[in-house]
Design a protein around this motif. Structure first.
Motif, PDB file in Angstrom:
ATOM      1  N   ILE A 135      -4.566   0.984  -4.012  1.00 47.14           N
ATOM      2  CA  ILE A 135      -3.739   2.114  -3.213  1.00 47.14           C
ATOM      3  C   ILE A 135      -2.178   1.789  -2.945  1.00 47.14           C
ATOM      4  CG2 ILE A 135      -3.475   3.304  -0.828  1.00 47.14           C
ATOM      5  CD1 ILE A 135      -6.407   2.298   0.117  1.00 47.14           C
ATOM      6  N   PHE A 136      -1.493   0.680  -2.764  1.00 42.12           N
ATOM      7  CA  PHE A 136       0.017   0.756  -2.844  1.00 42.12           C
ATOM      8  C   PHE A 136       0.598   1.203  -4.167  1.00 42.12           C
ATOM      9  CE2 PHE A 136       4.175  -0.890  -3.066  1.00 42.12           C
ATOM     10  CZ  PHE A 136       4.348  -0.436  -1.944  1.00 42.12           C
ATOM     11  N   TYR A 150      -6.572  -2.883 -12.721  1.00 37.26           N
ATOM     12  CA  TYR A 150      -6.772  -3.269 -12.445  1.00 37.26           C
ATOM     13  C   TYR A 150      -8.207  -2.277 -13.001  1.00 37.26           C
ATOM     14  CZ  TYR A 150      -3.262  -3.660  -8.603  1.00 37.26           C
ATOM     15  OH  TYR A 150      -2.187  -3.414  -7.559  1.00 37.26           O
ATOM     16  N   SER A 151      -9.197  -2.811 -12.175  1.00 37.83           N
ATOM     17  CA  SER A 151     -10.689  -3.141 -12.599  1.00 37.83           C
ATOM     18  C   SER A 151     -11.514  -1.485 -11.972  1.00 37.83           C
ATOM     19  CB  SER A 151     -11.602  -3.200 -12.950  1.00 37.83           C
ATOM     20  OG  SER A 151     -11.811  -3.422 -10.664  1.00 37.83           O
ATOM     21  N   ALA A 152     -11.637  -0.768 -12.743  1.00 40.23           N
ATOM     22  CA  ALA A 152     -12.902   0.511 -12.540  1.00 40.23           C
ATOM     23  C   ALA A 152     -13.046   0.698 -11.360  1.00 40.23           C
ATOM     24  CB  ALA A 152     -13.938   0.969 -13.859  1.00 40.23           C
ATOM     25  N   GLU A 153     -13.749  -0.329 -10.986  1.00 39.46           N
ATOM     26  CA  GLU A 153     -14.431  -0.348  -9.622  1.00 39.46           C
ATOM     27  C   GLU A 153     -13.493  -0.373  -8.489  1.00 39.46           C
ATOM     28  OE1 GLU A 153     -17.111  -3.712  -6.835  1.00 39.46           O
ATOM     29  OE2 GLU A 153     -16.213  -4.348  -8.510  1.00 39.46           O
ATOM     30  N   ILE A 154     -12.504  -1.625  -8.867  1.00 35.48           N
ATOM     31  CA  ILE A 154     -10.909  -1.580  -7.900  1.00 35.48           C
ATOM     32  C   ILE A 154     -10.499  -0.169  -7.706  1.00 35.48           C
ATOM     33  CG2 ILE A 154      -8.673  -2.471  -7.612  1.00 35.48           C
ATOM     34  CD1 ILE A 154     -11.427  -4.362  -6.951  1.00 35.48           C
ATOM     35  N   GLU A 160     -11.353   6.459  -2.793  1.00 39.95           N
ATOM     36  CA  GLU A 160     -11.825   6.430  -1.628  1.00 39.95           C
ATOM     37  C   GLU A 160     -11.797   6.161  -0.688  1.00 39.95           C
ATOM     38  OE1 GLU A 160     -15.917   4.468  -2.399  1.00 39.95           O
ATOM     39  OE2 GLU A 160     -16.236   5.958  -3.724  1.00 39.95           O
ATOM     40  N   HIS A 161     -11.214   4.789  -1.098  1.00 36.91           N
ATOM     41  CA  HIS A 161     -10.254   4.811   0.672  1.00 36.91           C
ATOM     42  C   HIS A 161      -9.188   4.917   1.016  1.00 36.91           C
ATOM     43  CE1 HIS A 161      -8.225   1.015   3.424  1.00 36.91           C
ATOM     44  NE2 HIS A 161      -8.726   2.015   4.052  1.00 36.91           N
ATOM     45  N   PHE A 162      -8.453   5.675   0.229  1.00 34.73           N
ATOM     46  CA  PHE A 162      -7.268   6.313   0.782  1.00 34.73           C
ATOM     47  C   PHE A 162      -7.967   8.018   0.988  1.00 34.73           C
ATOM     48  CE2 PHE A 162      -3.998   9.386  -0.856  1.00 34.73           C
ATOM     49  CZ  PHE A 162      -3.102   8.859  -0.832  1.00 34.73           C
ATOM     50  N   SER A 163      -8.111   8.506   0.593  1.00 36.37           N
ATOM     51  CA  SER A 163      -9.253   9.454   0.963  1.00 36.37           C
ATOM     52  C   SER A 163      -8.710   9.690   2.436  1.00 36.37           C
ATOM     53  CB  SER A 163      -9.685  10.619   0.302  1.00 36.37           C
ATOM     54  OG  SER A 163     -10.859   9.601  -0.019  1.00 36.37           O
ATOM     55  N   GLN A 164      -9.819   8.105   2.455  1.00 33.50           N
ATOM     56  CA  GLN A 164     -10.148   9.095   4.415  1.00 33.50           C
ATOM     57  C   GLN A 164      -9.325   8.151   5.239  1.00 33.50           C
ATOM     58  OE1 GLN A 164     -13.548   6.025   3.951  1.00 33.50           O
ATOM     59  NE2 GLN A 164     -14.674   7.069   2.405  1.00 33.50           N
ATOM     60  N   MET A 165      -7.671   7.359   4.455  1.00 34.10           N
ATOM     61  CA  MET A 165      -6.776   7.308   4.817  1.00 34.10           C
ATOM     62  C   MET A 165      -6.046   8.006   6.415  1.00 34.10           C
ATOM     63  SD  MET A 165      -5.904   4.435   3.263  1.00 34.10           S
ATOM     64  CE  MET A 165      -4.201   3.166   3.981  1.00 34.10           C
ATOM     65  N   GLU A 169      -1.647   5.345   9.123  1.00 34.35           N
ATOM     66  CA  GLU A 169      -2.624   4.054   8.763  1.00 34.35           C
ATOM     67  C   GLU A 169      -2.099   4.000   6.738  1.00 34.35           C
ATOM     68  OE1 GLU A 169      -7.114   3.920   9.865  1.00 34.35           O
ATOM     69  OE2 GLU A 169      -5.996   5.104   8.412  1.00 34.35           O
ATOM     70  N   ARG A 170      -1.685   4.950   6.135  1.00 35.35           N
ATOM     71  CA  ARG A 170      -1.234   5.154   4.969  1.00 35.35           C
ATOM     72  C   ARG A 170       0.085   4.752   4.884  1.00 35.35           C
ATOM     73  NH1 ARG A 170      -2.419  11.308   2.047  1.00 35.35           N
ATOM     74  NH2 ARG A 170      -5.028  10.140   2.262  1.00 35.35           N
TER      75      ARG A 170
END
Length: 388
Positions: A135-136, A150-154, A160-165, A169-170
């Motif tokens: 994310i950073f 980074y892998s596609a999964e990461i 997904e996590h960034f969109s919810q932060m 938090e960011r």
């Protein structure tokens, strides 16, 4: 082992009288107010040394005399910065301090995404989370081609996590990653950081190792002349981040290091947390292999996770076998006929320290005291039950 405790000077919430109460006899510190790359004046060294000794303690290890970025890059005024470093070495030796820890990590010291990660016990720990690092890099730093690391999964989890932060938090994640220890990098912003890492564009692992070799071939003769032992700290985390090469992360890297300059003055700070975050490292084996080059010990334990994340576990728990590590240390101490300086590293924030303000993350008193007591007990148990 000779027990020491890290102290960050008079701004540290853990005071010298507190350190005295831990049972440690040595202090590990630096002149944090001297800008990176400048000469350490004898008067300032003596002032700090006298303050430590007035509290019944010894300044056992300098951690660290930071290495200027121009030295790491071997550009601009790097030759003058190396001369400054040599002068600092002569000055600390004149003041009777003969042990110097340093690192060759580009731009930042150790890097974490969480400084107060909640533990089931109720305390908090330092944590490196691979998703949050993505994310950073991809969303906050917006580093070019960061997604290729980074892998596609990461990357999917990061999106997904960034969109919810939330914005706060960011901001907290950004502050956590960019936090520097005293004397390294202070008040770092994204634009400034982007400029700093841009200097390393095109710098390979081989380039950075060549620059380290050049530096050591310049300063180790000065260390030898003044009876100083230099001890490099491994990279933390022990893998490339933010497009910056990491070059002291494995047994092979330490082989290269000791071969750069064949001298007892060219040594290692063996950090079981930094090296332990690399699952390929066999720590007891490495301790025995580099026994004559290990001058300083950082004892802590990390819990590795399958996606590359890790967090600081209890000192006697985690992914590394602290029993076998301490046993190996005691073996080489016996063979060398000496005690190696050791400090408990990166303790949990627990008990009353949870309410401590302005403390250096990972360096509050009680968690490190707990780690020191555990290691002290483990060492005594091994020495009394095994023929040492």
């Amino acid at each position: 082992m000779k027990e020491t405790f890290r102290w960050f000077g008079n701004t540290d919430t853990v005071t010298l009288p507190y350190i005295k109460q831990t049972g440690a006899t040595g202090v590990v510190t630096a002149l944090h107010h001297i800008p990176n790359g400048e000469v350490w004046p004898i008067a300032e060294i003596k002032k700090t040394k006298s303050e430590i000794e007035a509290n019944g303690l010894e300044w056992t290890f300098i951690e660290s005399i930071p290495i200027h970025e121009n030295i790491k890059l071997r550009k601009n005024d790097y030759t003058q910065r190396i001369e400054n470093y040599k002068t600092s070495l002569r000055n600390v030796a004149e003041c009777g301090i003969k042990n110097v820890c340093y690192n060759f990590m580009p731009v930042l010291d150790w890097t974490r995404t969480h400084l107060h990660w909640p533990l089931e016990s109720g305390g908090t720990a330092l944590r490196f989370d691979k998703v949050d690092m993505a994310i950073f890099e991809c969303h906050l730093l917006k580093r070019k081609n960061a997604d290729s690391d980074y892998s596609a999964e990461i990357l999917q989890r990061a999106d997904e996590h960034f969109s919810q932060m939330s914005d706060s938090e960011r901001r907290q994640l950004q502050d956590n990653v960019l936090m520097g220890l005293p004397g390294t990098v202070d008040n770092l912003t994204i634009p400034v950081f982007q400029e700093m890492i841009a200097q390393y564009e095109g710098v390979t692992h081989a380039d950075l190792k060549a620059n380290l070799s050049y530096f050591l071939n310049e300063v180790i003769p000065v260390a030898e002349e003044n009876g100083i032992k230099m001890a490099i700290h491994p990279d933390d985390p022990p893998f490339d981040i933010m497009g910056l090469p990491r070059i002291i992360k494995s047994e092979a890297d330490l082989d290269d290091l000791v071969n750069f300059v064949d001298s007892p003055a060219n040594g290692i700070t063996f950090c079981t947390g930094s090296l332990g975050a690399n699952a390929d490292n066999d720590l007891p084996k490495m301790i025995r292999k580099f026994s004559d080059r290990i001058h300083f010990l950082h004892l802590r334990n990390v819990r590795r996770e399958t996606d590359g994340s890790f967090y600081e576990d209890h000192h006697l728990e985690g992914s590394s076998d602290m029993y076998e590590i301490v046993k190996a240390v005691l073996e080489i101490e016996k063979a060398r006929g000496m005690q190696l300086p050791m400090r408990p590293d990166h303790g949990h924030q627990i008990l009353y320290d949870l309410d401590t303000k302005n403390a250096y993350s990972g360096y509050t008193a009680i968690g490190r005291l707990k780690g020191l007591a555990e290691i002290r007990g483990l060492a005594m148990g091994i020495s009394k039950s095994v023929d040492m």
